[in-house]
Design an enzyme around this catalytic site. Structure first.
Site, short mmCIF file in Angstrom:
data_model
loop_
_atom_site.label_atom_id
_atom_site.label_comp_id
_atom_site.label_asym_id
_atom_site.label_seq_id
_atom_site.Cartn_x
_atom_site.Cartn_y
_atom_site.Cartn_z
N LYS A 33 43.91 44.45 56.64
CA LYS A 33 44.87 45.20 56.10
C LYS A 33 44.03 46.07 55.14
O LYS A 33 42.81 45.79 55.23
CB LYS A 33 45.83 44.24 55.09
CG LYS A 33 44.98 43.36 53.98
CD LYS A 33 46.08 42.69 53.38
CE LYS A 33 45.43 42.03 52.08
NZ LYS A 33 45.01 40.70 52.44
N SER A 44 38.34 39.16 47.05
CA SER A 44 39.44 39.78 46.90
C SER A 44 39.97 40.38 45.60
O SER A 44 39.13 40.74 44.70
CB SER A 44 40.51 39.28 47.73
OG SER A 44 41.61 40.20 47.91
N HIS A 45 41.14 39.78 45.11
CA HIS A 45 41.49 40.32 43.84
C HIS A 45 41.25 39.20 42.96
O HIS A 45 41.61 39.68 41.69
CB HIS A 45 43.14 40.20 44.06
CG HIS A 45 43.71 39.12 44.59
ND1 HIS A 45 43.57 38.47 45.78
CD2 HIS A 45 44.43 38.04 44.01
CE1 HIS A 45 44.36 37.73 46.01
NE2 HIS A 45 44.43 37.09 44.98
N ASP A 96 42.68 46.90 45.45
CA ASP A 96 42.24 45.20 44.94
C ASP A 96 40.70 45.38 45.08
O ASP A 96 39.98 46.41 45.34
CB ASP A 96 42.92 44.24 45.57
CG ASP A 96 42.42 43.87 47.08
OD1 ASP A 96 41.98 45.04 47.67
OD2 ASP A 96 42.50 43.02 47.66
N ASP A 133 41.52 46.00 50.38
CA ASP A 133 42.62 45.81 51.41
C ASP A 133 43.91 45.93 50.98
O ASP A 133 44.98 45.97 51.89
CB ASP A 133 42.16 44.70 52.30
CG ASP A 133 42.23 43.16 51.44
OD1 ASP A 133 42.34 43.55 50.38
OD2 ASP A 133 42.00 42.20 52.40
N ARG A 134 44.34 45.74 49.77
CA ARG A 134 45.73 45.74 49.20
C ARG A 134 45.73 47.08 48.59
O ARG A 134 45.05 47.88 48.33
CB ARG A 134 45.69 44.74 48.10
CG ARG A 134 45.58 43.46 48.56
CD ARG A 134 46.02 42.37 47.34
NE ARG A 134 45.98 41.14 47.80
CZ ARG A 134 46.29 39.99 47.49
NH1 ARG A 134 47.32 40.19 46.45
NH2 ARG A 134 46.43 38.78 47.93
N ASP A 155 38.52 44.17 47.24
CA ASP A 155 37.69 44.34 48.31
C ASP A 155 38.40 45.45 49.15
O ASP A 155 38.10 45.73 50.37
CB ASP A 155 37.86 43.31 49.38
CG ASP A 155 39.07 42.47 49.63
OD1 ASP A 155 39.97 42.68 48.77
OD2 ASP A 155 38.95 41.94 50.64
N ARG A 160 36.76 30.58 49.13
CA ARG A 160 36.50 31.04 47.75
C ARG A 160 36.43 29.96 46.73
O ARG A 160 37.04 29.09 47.02
CB ARG A 160 37.85 31.81 47.69
CG ARG A 160 37.91 32.96 48.40
CD ARG A 160 39.24 34.01 47.97
NE ARG A 160 39.41 34.82 48.72
CZ ARG A 160 40.41 35.71 49.05
NH1 ARG A 160 41.18 35.71 47.93
NH2 ARG A 160 40.50 36.56 49.88
C1 VG1 Z 1 47.18 35.77 49.38
C2 VG1 Z 1 48.59 36.38 49.97
C3 VG1 Z 1 48.28 36.66 51.40
C4 VG1 Z 1 47.12 37.37 51.77
C5 VG1 Z 1 45.88 36.74 51.22
C6 VG1 Z 1 44.52 37.33 51.05
O1 VG1 Z 1 47.27 34.41 49.90
O2 VG1 Z 1 49.80 35.77 49.56
O3 VG1 Z 1 49.52 37.49 51.96
O4 VG1 Z 1 46.98 37.66 53.00
O5 VG1 Z 1 46.06 36.55 49.64
O6 VG1 Z 1 44.54 38.57 50.65
P1 VG1 Z 1 47.86 33.23 49.30
O7 VG1 Z 1 47.42 32.10 50.22
O8 VG1 Z 1 47.10 33.06 47.92
O9 VG1 Z 1 49.28 33.27 49.04
V1 VG1 Z 1 43.14 39.11 49.82
O10 VG1 Z 1 43.63 40.94 49.48
O11 VG1 Z 1 43.04 38.02 48.72
O12 VG1 Z 1 41.95 38.99 50.98
CO CO Z 2 42.02 41.62 49.29
#
Ligand code: VG1
Ligand code: CO
Length: 564
Positions: free
Chosen positions: A397, A113-114, A298, A302-303, A300, A22
């Site tokens: 997820k 993602s988010h 979120d 998955d949340r 993408d 990212r």
């Molecule tokens: C975060 C979350 C983690 C999740 C990851 C990807 O990671 O804590 O639990 O699997 O995002 O989710 P980090 O390293 O920032 O704590 V997503 O929905 O951003 O693909």
């Molecule tokens: Co996501």
């Protein structure tokens, strides 16, 4: 087909984090940056000539351009066929579903993602293997190593493919099939849950609101919730994916999903959740009577966040409630093989597993660590405290899946969200839980804080802080029970004699500075004391966390940017 080999210089910063690579959009747009990384993926995975790949993304800014580049590099690297979601759209769980259903060699998912999108926002790219899951560390490490040595990439000189029309096309001899991004996924959901019961629930006056946050789940939610399940039009809000997510932050939590929070809480929303809650706007007409159920997903897809009327379901509790009620959904009626949760996720699911007599695994943060357990048939359900829940139906997820699971449970139990959670706590005890995020810290300060914590680990055990006595401290490390691979440095744990915990971790998904996450957990078996505010119940642990980490001295911060 004319294939060009383009000389390039390697980049040294293409190390995938918790979930893919990212970076700022501008970084991905810089010459050869995306091309190099894609070539590094293809060199690493060495797919046999003629293999099929899946490509899609969350629709964020640069999604379409990136897909055209990836298609041309795939053609030049010998892929026979690429399945692309129409409009370049595939939610992360839908991509996983498509990879599995059509038994492709793997897939590339474009998403941060988010993280916010748009020209000044973030972009991301992730490789998923043939099981539909994020590539394990062994592969992401190899991609990173390759990216540092790359001196050329191959790309086909061919015009782009029109992504907005379903059908079969050719790109320099490689087949490109533009598929319906929703159909396969929606079919899979229908096979897992009792749609008839949910339809009856929604017909019977039960009201819900789903906030797609201008991100990828809009078309999925409209098809499934409004069309197949018959919820009235307008149940899905912010349902059109926009390249900049409507300038929002597509993270389904109490801070960023504030439109949904206002609808579900009405005027009292300000009392909940965030240190930074936005001021409330006048209530829209529809929230005069808050819906029974609210959910958001979120960027993408998955949340998920699950809300009842005036009620927030902590994601760790959500996993536990789903596990305890899994048999109510047809796809899970035969029972669960086991459950898994990431280390920082609360132990609520462990209590359910113990009662069900099934194993519960504790893995590092990130969905890639669940894949081996699911492939080996050791776990059915997995979850993370970060609003992530899923099962072995795919290898990601899955936000909408969790929403449908809750709807299935609500339809079968005929109780409110709040009731179900309260009864759950009364039966299993409550794991008070919260995560405090400190975003945008200077990296040096964050690294210094972590080093300082670690330096106390030898002397902390046995020490008392108020009513808490330290039992053990460690830097979490995980040995995969299937392939014996070892992952170190996965979070600093301070565990107390009564089972309470504080975990400190630095985020692996951000693109600016460092984000410190402090995870807090305390167990309360007494039903009379369970209905307290989590922040209040955890106040003692929060103070200890600040003291041990010298948070204020080192970062100048006293208040987190986001509380969940
Ligand atoms: C975060 C979350 C983690 C999740 C990851 C990807 O990671 O804590 O639990 O699997 O995002 O989710 P980090 O390293 O920032 O704590 V997503 O929905 O951003 O693909
Ligand atoms: Co996501």
């Amino acid at each position: 087909m004319n294939i060009r080999t383009v000389a390039t210089a390697p980049f040294n910063d293409q190390k995938p984090g918790t979930s893919g690579l990212r970076k700022k959009v501008s970084v991905f747009q810089s010459p050869n940056y995306l091309e190099n990384f894609v070539q590094a993926i293809f060199d690493t995975i060495a797919a046999p000539a003629g293999s099929t790949l899946v490509v899609g993304g969350d629709g964020r800014y640069y999604n379409r351009e990136a897909i055209q580049i990836i298609l041309r590099i795939a053609a030049a690297n010998g892929f026979g066929k690429v399945l692309v979601g129409q409009g370049g759209i595939l939610s992360t769980p839908a991509a996983s579903c498509v990879i599995r259903k059509y038994r492709t060699f793997g897939g590339i998912i474009l998403s941060a993602s988010h993280n916010p999108g748009g020209p000044d926002g973030d972009f991301g790219i992730k490789y998923n293997t043939a099981n539909g899951g994020p590539a394990p560390e062994k592969i992401t490490d190899a991609i990173y190593a390759r990216s540092k040595a790359l001196d050329s990439y191959r790309i086909a000189d061919a015009p782009g493919v029109a992504l907005d029309q379903q059908g079969s096309f050719s790109l320099g001899g490689m087949a490109v099939e533009v598929i319906d991004p929703v159909a396969d996924y929606a079919g899979l959901m229908e096979s897992l849950f009792d749609f008839e019961a949910i339809r009856a629930l929604l017909k019977g006056g039960f009201r819900m609101c789903f906030d797609a946050m201008h991100a990828v789940t809009g078309p999925y939610a409209k098809e499934i919730i409004e069309k197949r399940l018959g919820a009235p039009g307008g149940t899905v809000i912010n349902g059109v994916p926009l390249p900049d997510f409507g300038q929002g932050h597509p993270d389904p939590n109490l801070t960023y999903a504030h439109e949904l929070v206002e609808i579900m809480y009405g005027a009292s929303a300000a009392a909940f959740g965030s240190a930074q809650a936005a001021p409330l706007s006048p209530l829209p007409e529809r929230s005069r009577r808050q819906p029974d159920f609210g959910a958001a997903s979120d960027g993408d897809g998955d949340r998920n966040m699950i809300l009842g009327r005036h009620f927030f379901v902590n994601p760790s509790d959500s996993l536990a409630v789903i596990a305890a009620n899994a048999a109510l959904a047809p796809g899970y009626a035969k029972g669960l093989a086991g459950v898994a949760r990431s280390m920082p996720t609360s132990g609520a699911a462990d209590r359910v597993a113990a009662k069900l007599g099934i194993p519960c695994y504790e893995t590092p943060t990130g969905w890639k660590f669940f894949g081996n357990l699911m492939d080996a048939g050791k776990v059915t359900l997995c979850g993370e405290e970060s609003f992530g829940t899923g099962s072995d139906h795919v290898r990601e997820k899955d936000g909408l899946w969790a929403v449908l699971f809750w709807l299935n449970i609500l339809a079968k139990r005929g109780q409110s969200v709040e009731d179900i959670v309260h009864r759950h706590w009364a039966e299993y005890g409550r794991n008070f839980y919260s995560r405090h995020d400190y975003e945008g810290l200077p990296s040096d300060a964050a690294n210094g804080l972590m080093a300082h914590l670690k330096s106390q680990f030898a002397s902390l055990p046995g020490q008392r802080f108020g009513s808490y006595q330290v039992k053990l401290c460690d830097d979490f490390s995980y040995t995969d029970p299937i392939d014996a691979s070892v992952s170190t440095g996965q979070g600093l744990r301070v565990i107390f004699e009564d089972g309470s915990r504080i975990v400190f971790r630095l985020s692996g998904t951000g693109t600016e500075g460092a984000t410190l996450r402090i995870y807090l957990e305390a167990f309360e078996p007494d039903a009379a004391k369970q209905r307290r505010d989590a922040q209040e119940a955890l106040a003692g642990l929060i103070n200890i966390a600040h003291e041990l980490s010298e948070l204020k001295q080192r970062t100048g911060r006293e208040q987190p940017t986001v509380i969940t």
